[in-house]
Design an enzyme around this catalytic site. Structure first.
Site, PDB file in Angstrom:
ATOM      1  N   ARG A   1     -13.517  -5.760   3.580  1.00 33.92           N
ATOM      2  CA  ARG A   1     -12.431  -5.666   4.555  1.00 33.92           C
ATOM      3  C   ARG A   1     -12.863  -5.911   6.002  1.00 33.92           C
ATOM      4  O   ARG A   1     -12.039  -5.884   6.895  1.00 33.92           O
ATOM      5  CB  ARG A   1     -11.765  -4.284   4.441  1.00 33.92           C
ATOM      6  CG  ARG A   1     -10.929  -4.177   3.201  1.00 33.92           C
ATOM      7  CD  ARG A   1     -10.188  -2.886   3.042  1.00 33.92           C
ATOM      8  NE  ARG A   1      -9.503  -2.339   4.173  1.00 33.92           N
ATOM      9  CZ  ARG A   1      -8.389  -2.799   4.734  1.00 33.92           C
ATOM     10  NH1 ARG A   1      -7.860  -3.929   4.281  1.00 33.92           N
ATOM     11  NH2 ARG A   1      -7.814  -2.178   5.735  1.00 33.92           N
TER      12      ARG A   1
ATOM     13  N   GLU B   1      -9.084   1.822  -1.723  1.00 31.64           N
ATOM     14  CA  GLU B   1      -9.823   1.504  -0.494  1.00 31.64           C
ATOM     15  C   GLU B   1     -10.568   2.719   0.048  1.00 31.64           C
ATOM     16  O   GLU B   1     -10.060   3.830   0.023  1.00 31.64           O
ATOM     17  CB  GLU B   1      -8.830   1.017   0.549  1.00 31.64           C
ATOM     18  CG  GLU B   1      -9.408   0.706   1.900  1.00 31.64           C
ATOM     19  CD  GLU B   1      -8.335   0.313   2.886  1.00 31.64           C
ATOM     20  OE1 GLU B   1      -7.235  -0.091   2.463  1.00 31.64           O
ATOM     21  OE2 GLU B   1      -8.569   0.457   4.095  1.00 31.64           O
TER      22      GLU B   1
ATOM     23  N   ASP C   1      -5.289   3.812  -0.018  1.00 33.98           N
ATOM     24  CA  ASP C   1      -6.424   4.007   0.882  1.00 33.98           C
ATOM     25  C   ASP C   1      -6.837   5.484   0.877  1.00 33.98           C
ATOM     26  O   ASP C   1      -6.078   6.341   1.315  1.00 33.98           O
ATOM     27  CB  ASP C   1      -5.994   3.586   2.305  1.00 33.98           C
ATOM     28  CG  ASP C   1      -7.161   3.521   3.277  1.00 33.98           C
ATOM     29  OD1 ASP C   1      -6.971   2.959   4.381  1.00 33.98           O
ATOM     30  OD2 ASP C   1      -8.254   4.017   2.941  1.00 33.98           O
TER      31      ASP C   1
ATOM     32  N   GLU D   1      -4.137  -7.549   5.048  1.00 28.78           N
ATOM     33  CA  GLU D   1      -3.313  -6.392   5.435  1.00 28.78           C
ATOM     34  C   GLU D   1      -2.361  -6.820   6.544  1.00 28.78           C
ATOM     35  O   GLU D   1      -2.767  -7.521   7.491  1.00 28.78           O
ATOM     36  CB  GLU D   1      -4.203  -5.252   5.923  1.00 28.78           C
ATOM     37  CG  GLU D   1      -3.433  -4.010   6.381  1.00 28.78           C
ATOM     38  CD  GLU D   1      -4.345  -2.861   6.751  1.00 28.78           C
ATOM     39  OE1 GLU D   1      -5.575  -3.013   6.694  1.00 28.78           O
ATOM     40  OE2 GLU D   1      -3.825  -1.798   7.117  1.00 28.78           O
TER      41      GLU D   1
ATOM     42  N   HIS E   1      -9.327   6.540   2.511  1.00 31.09           N
ATOM     43  CA  HIS E   1      -9.759   6.714   3.911  1.00 31.09           C
ATOM     44  C   HIS E   1     -11.017   7.560   4.039  1.00 31.09           C
ATOM     45  O   HIS E   1     -11.067   8.483   4.870  1.00 31.09           O
ATOM     46  CB  HIS E   1      -8.610   7.316   4.709  1.00 31.09           C
ATOM     47  CG  HIS E   1      -8.523   6.769   6.100  1.00 31.09           C
ATOM     48  ND1 HIS E   1      -9.020   7.435   7.176  1.00 31.09           N
ATOM     49  CD2 HIS E   1      -8.018   5.622   6.582  1.00 31.09           C
ATOM     50  CE1 HIS E   1      -8.811   6.722   8.279  1.00 31.09           C
ATOM     51  NE2 HIS E   1      -8.216   5.609   7.947  1.00 31.09           N
TER      52      HIS E   1
ATOM     53  N   TYR F   1      -3.271  11.832   5.950  1.00 22.90           N
ATOM     54  CA  TYR F   1      -3.537  10.464   6.414  1.00 22.90           C
ATOM     55  C   TYR F   1      -2.497   9.496   5.867  1.00 22.90           C
ATOM     56  O   TYR F   1      -2.076   9.590   4.720  1.00 22.90           O
ATOM     57  CB  TYR F   1      -4.939   9.971   5.960  1.00 22.90           C
ATOM     58  CG  TYR F   1      -5.006   8.487   6.135  1.00 22.90           C
ATOM     59  CD1 TYR F   1      -4.807   7.620   5.058  1.00 22.90           C
ATOM     60  CD2 TYR F   1      -5.104   7.933   7.409  1.00 22.90           C
ATOM     61  CE1 TYR F   1      -4.757   6.256   5.246  1.00 22.90           C
ATOM     62  CE2 TYR F   1      -5.048   6.562   7.600  1.00 22.90           C
ATOM     63  CZ  TYR F   1      -4.874   5.730   6.522  1.00 22.90           C
ATOM     64  OH  TYR F   1      -4.816   4.374   6.705  1.00 22.90           O
TER      65      TYR F   1
ATOM     66  N   GLU G   1     -13.645  -1.861   6.588  1.00 20.14           N
ATOM     67  CA  GLU G   1     -12.975  -1.981   7.895  1.00 20.14           C
ATOM     68  C   GLU G   1     -13.784  -1.335   9.013  1.00 20.14           C
ATOM     69  O   GLU G   1     -13.630  -1.709  10.166  1.00 20.14           O
ATOM     70  CB  GLU G   1     -11.569  -1.390   7.836  1.00 20.14           C
ATOM     71  CG  GLU G   1     -11.513   0.097   7.695  1.00 20.14           C
ATOM     72  CD  GLU G   1     -10.081   0.605   7.638  1.00 20.14           C
ATOM     73  OE1 GLU G   1      -9.286   0.095   6.840  1.00 20.14           O
ATOM     74  OE2 GLU G   1      -9.782   1.521   8.418  1.00 20.14           O
TER      75      GLU G   1
ATOM     76  N   ARG H   1       0.866  -1.168   0.000  1.00 19.90           N
ATOM     77  CA  ARG H   1       0.000   0.000   0.000  1.00 19.90           C
ATOM     78  C   ARG H   1       0.905   1.221   0.000  1.00 19.90           C
ATOM     79  O   ARG H   1       1.896   1.268   0.752  1.00 19.90           O
ATOM     80  CB  ARG H   1      -0.877   0.016   1.257  1.00 19.90           C
ATOM     81  CG  ARG H   1      -1.895   1.133   1.274  1.00 19.90           C
ATOM     82  CD  ARG H   1      -2.668   1.234   2.573  1.00 19.90           C
ATOM     83  NE  ARG H   1      -2.028   2.188   3.493  1.00 19.90           N
ATOM     84  CZ  ARG H   1      -2.668   2.708   4.537  1.00 19.90           C
ATOM     85  NH1 ARG H   1      -3.908   2.313   4.823  1.00 19.90           N
ATOM     86  NH2 ARG H   1      -2.063   3.596   5.340  1.00 19.90           N
TER      87      ARG H   1
ATOM     88  N   TRP I   1     -12.055  11.904   8.817  1.00 22.53           N
ATOM     89  CA  TRP I   1     -10.619  11.628   8.974  1.00 22.53           C
ATOM     90  C   TRP I   1     -10.252  10.348   8.257  1.00 22.53           C
ATOM     91  O   TRP I   1     -10.984   9.372   8.280  1.00 22.53           O
ATOM     92  CB  TRP I   1     -10.238  11.484  10.453  1.00 22.53           C
ATOM     93  CG  TRP I   1      -8.799  11.080  10.582  1.00 22.53           C
ATOM     94  CD1 TRP I   1      -7.694  11.870  10.354  1.00 22.53           C
ATOM     95  CD2 TRP I   1      -8.306   9.766  10.875  1.00 22.53           C
ATOM     96  NE1 TRP I   1      -6.560  11.137  10.506  1.00 22.53           N
ATOM     97  CE2 TRP I   1      -6.890   9.851  10.828  1.00 22.53           C
ATOM     98  CE3 TRP I   1      -8.906   8.557  11.173  1.00 22.53           C
ATOM     99  CZ2 TRP I   1      -6.070   8.743  11.077  1.00 22.53           C
ATOM    100  CZ3 TRP I   1      -8.102   7.459  11.419  1.00 22.53           C
ATOM    101  CH2 TRP I   1      -6.713   7.578  11.379  1.00 22.53           C
TER     102      TRP I   1
HETATM  103  C1  CS2 Z   1      -6.399   2.128   7.861  1.00 22.36           C
HETATM  104  C2  CS2 Z   1      -6.310   1.937   9.346  1.00 22.36           C
HETATM  105  O1  CS2 Z   1      -5.147   0.147   7.743  1.00 22.36           O
HETATM  106  C3  CS2 Z   1      -5.987   0.840   7.175  1.00 22.36           C
HETATM  107  O2  CS2 Z   1      -6.514   0.576   6.080  1.00 22.36           O
HETATM  108  O3  CS2 Z   1      -7.657   2.531   7.408  1.00 22.36           O
HETATM  109  O4  CS2 Z   1      -4.993   2.157   9.710  1.00 22.36           O
HETATM  110  C4  CS2 Z   1      -7.203   2.836  10.180  1.00 22.36           C
HETATM  111  O5  CS2 Z   1      -6.857   4.184   9.955  1.00 22.36           O
HETATM  112  C5  CS2 Z   1      -7.009   2.472  11.640  1.00 22.36           C
HETATM  113  O6  CS2 Z   1      -7.249   1.097  11.803  1.00 22.36           O
HETATM  114  C6  CS2 Z   1      -7.943   3.273  12.523  1.00 22.36           C
HETATM  115  O7  CS2 Z   1      -7.772   2.870  13.860  1.00 22.36           O
HETATM  116 MG    MG Z   2      -8.187   1.654   5.597  1.00 21.68          MG
END
Ligand code: CS2
Ligand code: MG
Length: 416
Positions: free
Chosen positions: A297, A250, A224, A353, A226, A173, A276, A161, A416
């Site tokens: 995810r 992602e 990502d 991951e 995010h 981020y 996630e 990634r 965020w």
């Molecule tokens: C992120 C995470 O790994 C990822 O794909 O989205 O690091 C996420 O920011 C954290 O798990 C939040 O606690």
């Molecule tokens: Mg993520």
């Protein structure tokens, strides 16, 4: 009449749950673990870590779950799941489903230990010899990010990634100051960060153009977003990334509204990954049934445990989607261990991951999984193969931490 018991080995008295406790420890970062013990002395562990909300889950377990476990048959995993899900009345949500997941994984761990079998054998055996993983490379600029991707490739990773800084943004981020991990929950109250999309949409395609130029087309590249883009911005980015053939983009846009992914799909064939922050099959359903995503995810610790995530994976398989479990450092080695057994079995596996935990975390959570040649390999120990050194854990007291927030330059609250 042959008595074919569907019950796991040992008598129900041996399987009776006699104790359960929550262990909160902070070896590098906070983790919450549930330990369930049976009358036979066999015990199991489940991860209950929810980044920034750890004590909410610990309290849910201590105040509303543990008393209900004492006296139950640890072998009745499904019934316990149904009891905790339907019996809560206020069902679903990240805290509830993380608490249920912790119980579920601890019971699967006990089942494996009592049967003398690694978890993947209980699920249905091997579907693959190894579990492809992706690492996290980042850099403050394109140059730095490309050098980091090169480091991961040199370490044998086949998938990486890549995230990079955005000119003018102090804390974008995914850009980590640590070597292998990325720990965003770094302050007691949420750190306020500034986000601006235009600069991001401009630099990310240039990042992947450079990565393909520097590292060729064989390495799998992921990114990502995010949750930060509007649907049309996400569609534009997915289209602009097509020449660089990403393994996935992602969280391109917040997934509460699956229609946003319809729009992305109309403009691009870049594969999409989401989930996630999901915690039940109902969160995943529309995106999977309408084939709006390619990878789901939602992972074991936040998705209600093995019992529920197995159902999500089956729904994904019906719609030709694959698993791509979340695996950040804020999910404990207990989740990674259980996830690797699941990844080893699940027929529609995609990728796992793998953000490496710190050495102190690994010391508190001894485990038998191993990394080799760009892949992780679960062990053959009974259960999920992850332990917890409680004496060592006690040396790392909980630290109040919360995840950052993001605002646009004009102060508008953002994702965020
Ligand atoms: C992120 C995470 O790994 C990822 O794909 O989205 O690091 C996420 O920011 C954290 O798990 C939040 O606690
Ligand atoms: Mg993520």
């Amino acid at each position: 009449m042959v008595n074919i018991s569907s019950e796991p080995q040992g008598s129900s008295r041996e399987r009776e749950i006699v104790a359960a406790r929550v262990i909160v420890t902070s070896p590098g970062r906070n983790f919450v673990t549930l330990r369930i013990e049976t009358r036979s002395g066999v015990w199991g562990l489940g991860d209950a870590t929810l980044n920034g909300r750890e004590l909410a889950v610990a309290a849910y377990l201590e105040q509303h779950v543990i008393a209900n476990l004492i006296g139950r048959d640890a072998g009745r995993i499904e019934d316990t799941w149904q009891f905790l899900y339907r019996g809560a009345y206020w069902r679903r949500g990240p805290v509830t489903m993380t608490a249920i997941a912790a119980v579920d994984v601890a019971l699967w761990d006990i089942l494996g230990k009592m049967a003398g079998l690694p978890l993947y054998r209980l699920l249905g055996g091997r579907s693959r010899e190894r579990v492809l993983v992706y690492g996290h490379a980042s850099g403050r600029d394109i140059e730095g990010a490309s050098a980091e991707v090169g480091r991961f490739i040199a370490e044998g990773y086949r998938a990486v990634r890549a995230q990079c800084g955005v000119p003018g943004l102090a804390k974008p981020y995914g850009v980590s100051r640590m070597k292998n991990a990325y720990e965003p929950a770094e302050s007691e109250l949420p750190l306020e960060t500034v986000w601006s999309t235009p600069g991001y949409l401009e630099i990310v395609p240039r990042l992947f153009e450079r990565l393909r130029a520097d590292h060729g087309r064989e390495v799998e590249l992921l990114h990502d977003a995010h949750h930060r883009l509007t649907p049309i911005e996400a569609a534009r980015l997915a289209r602009d990334l097509e020449p660089y053939r990403l393994f996935w983009l992602e969280d391109a846009t917040p997934a509460e509204n699956p229609d946003g992914f319809e729009l992305i799909r109309r403009h691009s064939v870049t594969p999409l990954a989401v989930g996630e922050v999901f915690n039940s099959i109902f969160d995943c359903r529309a995106l999977l049934e309408r084939q709006l995503i390619d990878y789901i995810r939602t992972t074991i610790v936040h998705g209600g445990g093995i019992t529920h995530v197995r159902r999500i994976a089956d729904l994904a398989a019906l719609h030709r989607a694959r698993t791509g479990f979340h695996g950040a450092t804020d999910l404990s080695p207990v989740t990674l261990g259980a996830a690797l057994h699941f990844d080893t079995w699940v027929p529609n596996f995609g990728i796992q991951e793998y953000m490496r935990h710190s050495d102190e975390t690994d010391a508190v959570f001894p485990h038998d999984y191993t990394f080799r040649d760009g892949c992780l390999h679960c062990g053959e120990s009974p259960g999920h193969g992850v332990g917890l050194d409680e004496q060592l854990a006690a040396r790392f007291p909980y630290k109040p931490r919360q995840l950052p927030i993001a605002r646009l330059p004009d102060g508008t609250m953002w994702d965020w």
